[in-house]
Design a protein around this motif. Structure first.
Motif, PDB file in Angstrom:
ATOM      1  N   ALA A 115       0.830  -1.207   0.000  1.00  0.00           N
ATOM      2  CA  ALA A 115       0.000   0.000   0.000  1.00  0.00           C
ATOM      3  C   ALA A 115       0.863   1.256   0.000  1.00  0.00           C
ATOM      4  CB  ALA A 115      -0.932  -0.008   1.214  1.00  0.00           C
ATOM      5  N   LYS A 116       1.937   1.239   0.791  1.00  0.00           N
ATOM      6  CA  LYS A 116       2.837   2.393   0.838  1.00  0.00           C
ATOM      7  C   LYS A 116       3.645   2.506  -0.453  1.00  0.00           C
ATOM      8  CE  LYS A 116       3.458   4.625   4.013  1.00  0.00           C
ATOM      9  NZ  LYS A 116       2.953   5.932   4.500  1.00  0.00           N
ATOM     10  N   ALA A 117       4.043   1.365  -1.027  1.00  0.00           N
ATOM     11  CA  ALA A 117       4.876   1.365  -2.232  1.00  0.00           C
ATOM     12  C   ALA A 117       4.152   1.969  -3.428  1.00  0.00           C
ATOM     13  CB  ALA A 117       5.332  -0.053  -2.551  1.00  0.00           C
ATOM     14  N   LYS A 118       2.821   1.827  -3.470  1.00  0.00           N
ATOM     15  CA  LYS A 118       2.064   2.391  -4.593  1.00  0.00           C
ATOM     16  C   LYS A 118       2.227   3.897  -4.683  1.00  0.00           C
ATOM     17  CE  LYS A 118      -1.504  -1.199  -4.779  1.00  0.00           C
ATOM     18  NZ  LYS A 118      -2.942  -1.523  -4.592  1.00  0.00           N
ATOM     19  N   ILE A 119       2.428   4.539  -3.544  1.00  0.00           N
ATOM     20  CA  ILE A 119       2.622   5.990  -3.523  1.00  0.00           C
ATOM     21  C   ILE A 119       3.922   6.365  -4.221  1.00  0.00           C
ATOM     22  CG2 ILE A 119       2.833   8.017  -2.019  1.00  0.00           C
ATOM     23  CD1 ILE A 119       1.292   6.487   0.106  1.00  0.00           C
ATOM     24  N   TYR A 120       4.894   5.434  -4.201  1.00  0.00           N
ATOM     25  CA  TYR A 120       6.209   5.703  -4.780  1.00  0.00           C
ATOM     26  C   TYR A 120       6.426   4.980  -6.114  1.00  0.00           C
ATOM     27  CZ  TYR A 120       7.250   7.496  -0.123  1.00  0.00           C
ATOM     28  OH  TYR A 120       7.233   8.216   1.053  1.00  0.00           O
ATOM     29  N   GLY A 121       5.396   4.285  -6.603  1.00  0.00           N
ATOM     30  CA  GLY A 121       5.530   3.561  -7.860  1.00  0.00           C
ATOM     31  C   GLY A 121       6.377   2.313  -7.749  1.00  0.00           C
ATOM     32  N   GLU A 123       5.234  -0.707  -6.216  1.00  0.00           N
ATOM     33  CA  GLU A 123       4.415  -1.830  -5.759  1.00  0.00           C
ATOM     34  C   GLU A 123       4.764  -3.158  -6.421  1.00  0.00           C
ATOM     35  OE1 GLU A 123       1.980   0.347  -8.958  1.00  0.00           O
ATOM     36  OE2 GLU A 123       3.396   0.832  -7.339  1.00  0.00           O
ATOM     37  N   ASN A 124       5.461  -3.128  -7.555  1.00  0.00           N
ATOM     38  CA  ASN A 124       5.814  -4.373  -8.252  1.00  0.00           C
ATOM     39  C   ASN A 124       7.208  -4.887  -7.902  1.00  0.00           C
ATOM     40  OD1 ASN A 124       3.347  -4.519  -9.703  1.00  0.00           O
ATOM     41  ND2 ASN A 124       4.096  -2.984 -11.146  1.00  0.00           N
ATOM     42  N   GLU A 228       8.936   5.495 -16.587  1.00  0.00           N
ATOM     43  CA  GLU A 228       9.237   4.142 -16.130  1.00  0.00           C
ATOM     44  C   GLU A 228       9.704   4.160 -14.670  1.00  0.00           C
ATOM     45  OE1 GLU A 228       8.751   1.385 -17.787  1.00  0.00           O
ATOM     46  OE2 GLU A 228       8.017   2.470 -19.548  1.00  0.00           O
ATOM     47  N   PRO A 229       9.200   3.240 -13.824  1.00  0.00           N
ATOM     48  CA  PRO A 229       9.632   3.192 -12.415  1.00  0.00           C
ATOM     49  C   PRO A 229      11.148   3.075 -12.256  1.00  0.00           C
ATOM     50  CG  PRO A 229       7.700   1.814 -12.716  1.00  0.00           C
ATOM     51  CD  PRO A 229       8.119   2.257 -14.091  1.00  0.00           C
ATOM     52  N   MET A 230      11.799   2.279 -13.122  1.00  0.00           N
ATOM     53  CA  MET A 230      13.254   2.116 -13.009  1.00  0.00           C
ATOM     54  C   MET A 230      13.980   3.424 -13.290  1.00  0.00           C
ATOM     55  SD  MET A 230      14.353  -0.732 -11.912  1.00  0.00           S
ATOM     56  CE  MET A 230      16.068  -0.591 -12.420  1.00  0.00           C
ATOM     57  N   HIS A 231      13.442   4.243 -14.197  1.00  0.00           N
ATOM     58  CA  HIS A 231      14.061   5.529 -14.499  1.00  0.00           C
ATOM     59  C   HIS A 231      13.912   6.476 -13.309  1.00  0.00           C
ATOM     60  CE1 HIS A 231      13.427   4.737 -19.106  1.00  0.00           C
ATOM     61  NE2 HIS A 231      14.222   3.862 -18.518  1.00  0.00           N
ATOM     62  N   ILE A 232      12.725   6.454 -12.690  1.00  0.00           N
ATOM     63  CA  ILE A 232      12.487   7.300 -11.521  1.00  0.00           C
ATOM     64  C   ILE A 232      13.434   6.923 -10.389  1.00  0.00           C
ATOM     65  CG2 ILE A 232      10.802   7.898  -9.724  1.00  0.00           C
ATOM     66  CD1 ILE A 232       8.614   7.492 -11.845  1.00  0.00           C
TER      67      ILE A 232
END
Length: 302
Positions: A115-121, A123-124, A228-232
């Protein structure tokens, strides 16, 4: 102080009725409120608890998940052939009180982290323990980022921290594509040995070589463009090491180093050799290859 061991059990599998097999009393079953119980110290799979009582002192009770066994000690003088009444009450409190149980229940902890990880992108991500940790304060438990530079991916944060202000036309133009080549630069502090990473940009010759001037790029200002999450995560990790003053790295900083080494953007990487020039220029930049050797500190890969 001998510990009582509950073999082949865990908080996630234990019930209050299972406790009856390990204690001679059942008074703890009548307890419905656990607000008087508080942790003296608590972390994943370990806690030291006591209780606020106005008329008498309550002993200190430790509870630890060690492999497939649950171990508990108590500072009272009761025989440890079974769990004493204090241990039974504390373990019951852990089972019933979510703010305690989450430190011992990996399934409940993962649910909170997702739930917390979704805020930071994030979650996967497979191992969320790399990015988040539990914090107990004022009777509540919450998840917090281990890497302080992590920013939530929401509109308010973008507007406040990442989007350039309209009044700064120069900064806004600098963020536009300008045909310059972005590169990753590894360096060390001028006076110390602190490792740092920077993103820079410069024009190139027809042969692809870097030309002067070589200018810095603010990694934070690039995050809002990334999709992309990896780029962030890469830009966030670089930002964490742009002004690094640590020679020894904790686990979170090592994970950030590994993200930089992965270089998901495929930036060409250079080492700033201060023996050639104190300032970053085409003359002082030496091409290098980052390699993420298994079992090695990424800081040793240059």
């Amino acid at each position: 102080m001998a510990a009582y061991i509950l073999e082949n059990t865990s908080i996630s599998a234990l019930s209050v009725y299972d406790l009856l097999k390990h204690t001679s009393g059942s008074a703890f079953l009548e307890i419905r409120e656990f607000h008087d119980i508080y942790p003296i110290a608590i972390e994943n799979n370990n806690g030291l608890f006591t209780k606020n009582l106005s008329l008498q002192d309550f002993p200190s009770v430790s509870v630890s998940q060690i492999g497939h066994s649950l171990a508990s000690t108590c500072t009272c003088s009761s025989s440890k052939e079974k769990l004493c009444e204090h241990q039974a009450e504390i373990i019951c409190g852990i089972l019933e009180e979510k703010n305690f149980r989450i430190f011992f229940d990996p399934f409940l902890r993962k649910k909170l982290f997702i739930a917390k990880a979704k805020i930071y992108g994030l979650e996967n991500e497979a191992d969320l323990d790399t990015y988040f940790e539990l914090e107990y304060a004022e009777g509540k438990t919450d998840a917090r980022p281990k890497i302080k530079e992590m920013l939530p991916i929401d509109e308010d944060t973008f507007k406040q921290y990442l989007l350039p202000q309209r009044s700064s036309v120069i900064n806004e133009l600098a963020l536009q594509e300008n045909g310059k080549k972005k590169i990753l630069v590894i360096g060390r502090h001028r006076y110390y040995s602190h490792l740092n990473f920077s993103l820079m940009e410069a024009e190139t010759t027809q042969a692809g070589k870097i030309k002067n001037p070589v200018n810095s790029v603010d990694a934070m200002q690039l995050i809002w463009k990334a999709e992309e999450p990896m780029h962030i995560k890469f830009y966030t990790a670089v930002n964490a090491f742009q002004n690094n003053y640590n020679e020894d790295y904790n686990s979170s900083e090592l994970e950030a180093l590994k993200l930089i080494v992965q270089n998901p953007m495929g930036f060409e990487t250079y080492y700033h050799d201060r023996d050639l020039s104190e300032t970053v220029s085409s003359k002082s930049l030496v091409p290098v290859n980052l390699e993420n050797f298994a079992g090695r500190n990424p800081a040793g890969c240059i």
